[in-house]
Design a protein around this motif. Sequence first.
Motif, short mmCIF file in Angstrom:
data_model
loop_
_atom_site.label_atom_id
_atom_site.label_comp_id
_atom_site.label_asym_id
_atom_site.label_seq_id
_atom_site.Cartn_x
_atom_site.Cartn_y
_atom_site.Cartn_z
N PRO A 359 47.77 16.07 29.32
CA PRO A 359 47.39 16.00 27.89
C PRO A 359 45.88 15.97 27.66
CG PRO A 359 49.22 14.51 28.34
CD PRO A 359 48.77 15.04 29.67
N ASN A 360 45.13 15.41 28.61
CA ASN A 360 43.67 15.31 28.43
C ASN A 360 42.89 16.29 29.29
OD1 ASN A 360 44.26 14.13 30.87
ND2 ASN A 360 42.87 12.38 30.60
N SER A 361 43.56 17.31 29.81
CA SER A 361 42.86 18.28 30.66
C SER A 361 41.83 19.07 29.86
CB SER A 361 43.86 19.26 31.29
OG SER A 361 44.67 18.63 32.24
N PRO A 362 40.72 19.43 30.48
CA PRO A 362 39.75 20.31 29.81
C PRO A 362 40.41 21.64 29.47
CG PRO A 362 38.81 19.33 31.80
CD PRO A 362 40.27 19.01 31.82
N ALA A 363 39.82 22.36 28.53
CA ALA A 363 40.33 23.68 28.14
C ALA A 363 40.31 24.63 29.34
CB ALA A 363 39.51 24.24 27.00
N ILE A 364 41.19 25.60 29.31
CA ILE A 364 41.25 26.57 30.39
C ILE A 364 39.92 27.28 30.53
CG2 ILE A 364 42.12 28.46 28.93
CD1 ILE A 364 43.90 29.29 31.32
N ARG A 365 39.51 27.53 31.78
CA ARG A 365 38.24 28.20 32.05
C ARG A 365 38.50 29.68 32.32
NH1 ARG A 365 37.37 23.67 35.96
NH2 ARG A 365 36.78 21.86 34.69
N ASP A 366 37.48 30.35 32.78
CA ASP A 366 37.54 31.79 33.07
C ASP A 366 38.77 32.11 33.91
OD1 ASP A 366 37.06 34.45 33.93
OD2 ASP A 366 34.90 34.14 33.72
N LYS A 367 39.58 33.04 33.44
CA LYS A 367 40.84 33.37 34.11
C LYS A 367 40.69 34.45 35.18
CE LYS A 367 42.78 33.97 30.02
NZ LYS A 367 43.79 34.26 28.96
N ASN A 368 39.49 34.95 35.37
CA ASN A 368 39.28 36.02 36.35
C ASN A 368 39.17 35.45 37.76
OD1 ASN A 368 39.03 38.46 34.68
ND2 ASN A 368 37.31 37.35 33.77
N PRO A 369 39.47 36.27 38.77
CA PRO A 369 39.36 35.80 40.16
C PRO A 369 37.90 35.60 40.56
CG PRO A 369 39.82 38.15 40.12
CD PRO A 369 39.95 37.67 38.70
N VAL A 370 37.67 34.70 41.50
CA VAL A 370 36.37 34.55 42.14
C VAL A 370 36.30 35.43 43.38
CG1 VAL A 370 34.85 32.95 43.38
CG2 VAL A 370 35.96 32.23 41.24
N VAL A 371 37.41 35.45 44.13
CA VAL A 371 37.48 36.19 45.40
C VAL A 371 38.38 37.40 45.23
CG1 VAL A 371 38.14 36.06 47.84
CG2 VAL A 371 37.16 34.04 46.70
N ILE A 372 37.87 38.57 45.62
CA ILE A 372 38.63 39.81 45.55
C ILE A 372 38.61 40.45 46.93
CG2 ILE A 372 38.84 42.08 44.48
CD1 ILE A 372 37.37 40.95 42.04
N LEU A 373 39.79 40.69 47.48
CA LEU A 373 39.92 41.23 48.83
C LEU A 373 40.32 42.70 48.78
CD1 LEU A 373 41.90 38.24 50.44
CD2 LEU A 373 39.42 38.57 50.30
N TYR A 374 39.58 43.52 49.50
CA TYR A 374 39.86 44.95 49.56
C TYR A 374 40.18 45.29 51.01
CZ TYR A 374 39.06 50.02 48.67
OH TYR A 374 39.19 51.39 48.55
N PRO A 375 41.48 45.33 51.40
CA PRO A 375 41.84 45.60 52.79
C PRO A 375 41.18 46.86 53.32
CG PRO A 375 43.76 44.86 51.56
CD PRO A 375 42.66 45.07 50.55
N GLY A 376 40.66 46.74 54.53
CA GLY A 376 40.00 47.86 55.18
C GLY A 376 38.55 48.02 54.80
N VAL A 377 38.09 47.25 53.81
CA VAL A 377 36.72 47.40 53.31
C VAL A 377 35.95 46.08 53.36
CG1 VAL A 377 35.27 48.05 51.34
CG2 VAL A 377 37.32 49.38 51.88
N GLY A 378 36.45 45.03 52.70
CA GLY A 378 35.72 43.77 52.73
C GLY A 378 36.10 42.85 51.59
N MET A 379 35.25 41.87 51.33
CA MET A 379 35.51 40.85 50.32
C MET A 379 34.39 40.81 49.30
SD MET A 379 36.11 36.72 50.84
CE MET A 379 34.61 36.45 51.82
N PHE A 380 34.76 40.80 48.02
CA PHE A 380 33.84 40.62 46.91
C PHE A 380 34.04 39.22 46.35
CE2 PHE A 380 35.11 45.06 47.07
CZ PHE A 380 33.93 45.76 46.90
N THR A 381 32.95 38.59 45.94
CA THR A 381 33.05 37.34 45.19
C THR A 381 32.15 37.45 43.97
OG1 THR A 381 31.38 36.41 46.70
CG2 THR A 381 33.67 35.79 47.08
N PHE A 382 32.58 36.84 42.87
CA PHE A 382 31.82 36.90 41.61
C PHE A 382 31.70 35.50 41.04
CE2 PHE A 382 33.38 41.19 42.12
CZ PHE A 382 32.27 41.96 41.75
N ALA A 383 30.48 35.17 40.60
CA ALA A 383 30.22 33.84 40.03
C ALA A 383 29.04 33.94 39.08
CB ALA A 383 29.95 32.83 41.14
N LYS A 384 28.64 32.79 38.51
CA LYS A 384 27.61 32.79 37.47
C LYS A 384 26.23 33.14 38.01
CE LYS A 384 26.93 27.77 37.93
NZ LYS A 384 25.55 27.77 38.42
#
Length: 706
Positions: A359-384
């Motif tokens: 009931p007292n949880s903060p509002a939902i934050r950014d719903k986008n992923p932080v970590v994005i995995l591309y098999p065979g290529v690598g890993m992307f991360t996104f942040a502020k």
Amino acid sequence: MSSTTKTFQHVSYLWDEAKAAELAGDEVGLLIYRSNLLGADLRLTNYGGGNTSCKAMAKDPLTGQDTEVMWVKGSGGDIGTLKRSGLAALYVDRLRSLKNIYRGLEFEDEMVELFNHCIFDLASKAPSIDTPLHGFLPFKHIDHLHPDAAIAIAAAKDGKQIVQDLFGGTLGWVDWQRPGFELGLQLEQCLQENPGIRGIMLGSHGLFTWGDTAYESYVNTLEVIERCAEYLEENYGKKGPIFGGQKLESIEKDARLKQAATLAPILRGFCSNQQPMIGHFTDDDRVLQFINSVDLDRLAPMGTSCPDHFLRTKISPLVLELAPDEDLSDTKAVKERLTSAFESYRAMYEDYYNTCKHPNSPAIRDKNPVVILYPGVGMFTFAKDKQTARVAAEFYTNAINVMRGAEAVSEYTSLPRQEAFNIEYWLLEEAKLQRMPKPKPLSGRIALITGSAGGIGKAIAKRFQAEGAVVVINDNDADRLKGADEEFKQQYGKDAHAAALLDVTDAETIRKAYETAALAFGGVDIVVNCAGLSISKPIEEHTEKDWDLLYDVLVKGQFLVTQYGVEIMRKQDIGGDVLNIVSKNALVSGPNNAGYGSAKAAQLHLSRLNAAELGKDHIRVNVVNPDAVISDSKIWAGAWAEGRAKAYGVKVEELPAYYAKRTLLNEIILPDDIASACFAFVGGLLNKSTGNVLNVDGGVAMAFVR
């Protein structure tokens, strides 16, 4: 055992007896020394992870009597870079007396404010939530770390039994409990029930180790982690191939980087639909082993176990369903395929929030992923910002190491979703987020400024960095660029910029510079066409070569750099800015200036044309018109200055004063003045302005736009 005989295979032994001897008797100094050594080895803990402490006697400023004080890493610090200013110092007896008023697990968060009543040093850093974990144990020196090797066992399905067998009862075990007052009490109870143990493993979380001296604690910590790592090493392959074996092969290194650079701006656009994000890419071998594996589909959705990992990487990554060698040239088609993937992830995250919220949880934050995995290529991360994105990648790599080890000796288990939510949306974490400084005007923005190794370009890059942007500095002079690169690293750190050789007359170097921007940060938001040169000659002395060079650099260069930049901005679909550093000569007719002046006029009108065309993409195109910016400029180092001095009948050294006197404000124009004008266009106040010209020339009436 003498330190000279200590040998480790899986951790770094860095203790220097001579340096430690200089700190003899200074327990706090030895704490900082030990902490910095531990933080220097990413196998022991990652940036910002873990905490360390010491207890020693000190004079009570109120009574003059000796009292026991605990110094512990304060909230938000990093042990690898810890200084005295990053420590919290508390009265041990007062801290322990809080047990008398503790009302139970449901009320443990209220204890955090009471830590302030225990502070010994009023200049202390704010105490962290882990303070009681150190305070309720009696040892003089304590290390709490998140080593991959230990967490792999802590996150294993039968980790408790493994710890018992591996350490013969000399290492305690406490089941998962969120960090806080209750966990401190559980550590104390574990020690009481298991006297003589050398440390405690925290289920799914990390490791506590200790000693009566800084050195004893340091060696004890290394020995426990070394034994955990040895055990994992002994068991790799016994249950079968790591991660079930490889499902696919990575494409070649150059192809991976090209694919990543092509895709990054598209991903950044999706991840920036709520706020601008900065990206990071890695194709580390450990990442590739995981994302190419048979077990990826089973393990990736489980998320991480250690709360430090989880807070930075979110509930789970987004795994892309793209072939490693997929043709990504059709941006529209790629976006259509990725739209459903991002919509599904956002729906999953929203369901996770709605299912687990209180009931007292903060509002939902950014719903986008932080970590994005591309098999065979690598890993992307996104942040502020870049550092947060890079650290997220490091933590997910740690999580991969944990999964690898846990699967080798048992079966990996992650935090239950409710426990994960309770960490992510913890009211104390929310309060910490609310205390963070407000973003700077250019936070989350990426700028590429041509000719930014010196002069006006460097001033613009520095101003943008000061306002929160990350920048891609570049030049066609490798030595000049190297010097600027070192200068920026020293002044702004390693995360604030990238460097690339760029010749605006060479399309291939332009393409590579934008690839650098995409791989380093995810794309580009601000393009500043600043690179230039000047040739001042009477018409009879002006050669065809002079003419072609001026138009290639100033006009064609501006066109090509803008063209490549717009391509990336359109992939991102979040708008952008193009700033063209032109000249008052675009409007003023002067002597000995046919080639340069007409090229500048072409730059100015090209800017208008681009503004008219790119408005539909929400890409703003504006012009800054300087005049006579002599400081730190290659243009003024040679024949141009001599030509202008000759044209005006003055000496070269008299030019700055000459130019100032002819202005309405009688001012010398500096690179910083141009940088301020550029910031005015992109800093947020002029977001609805395009096609404008801003004169920064001290006031030259003939250059008034009319």
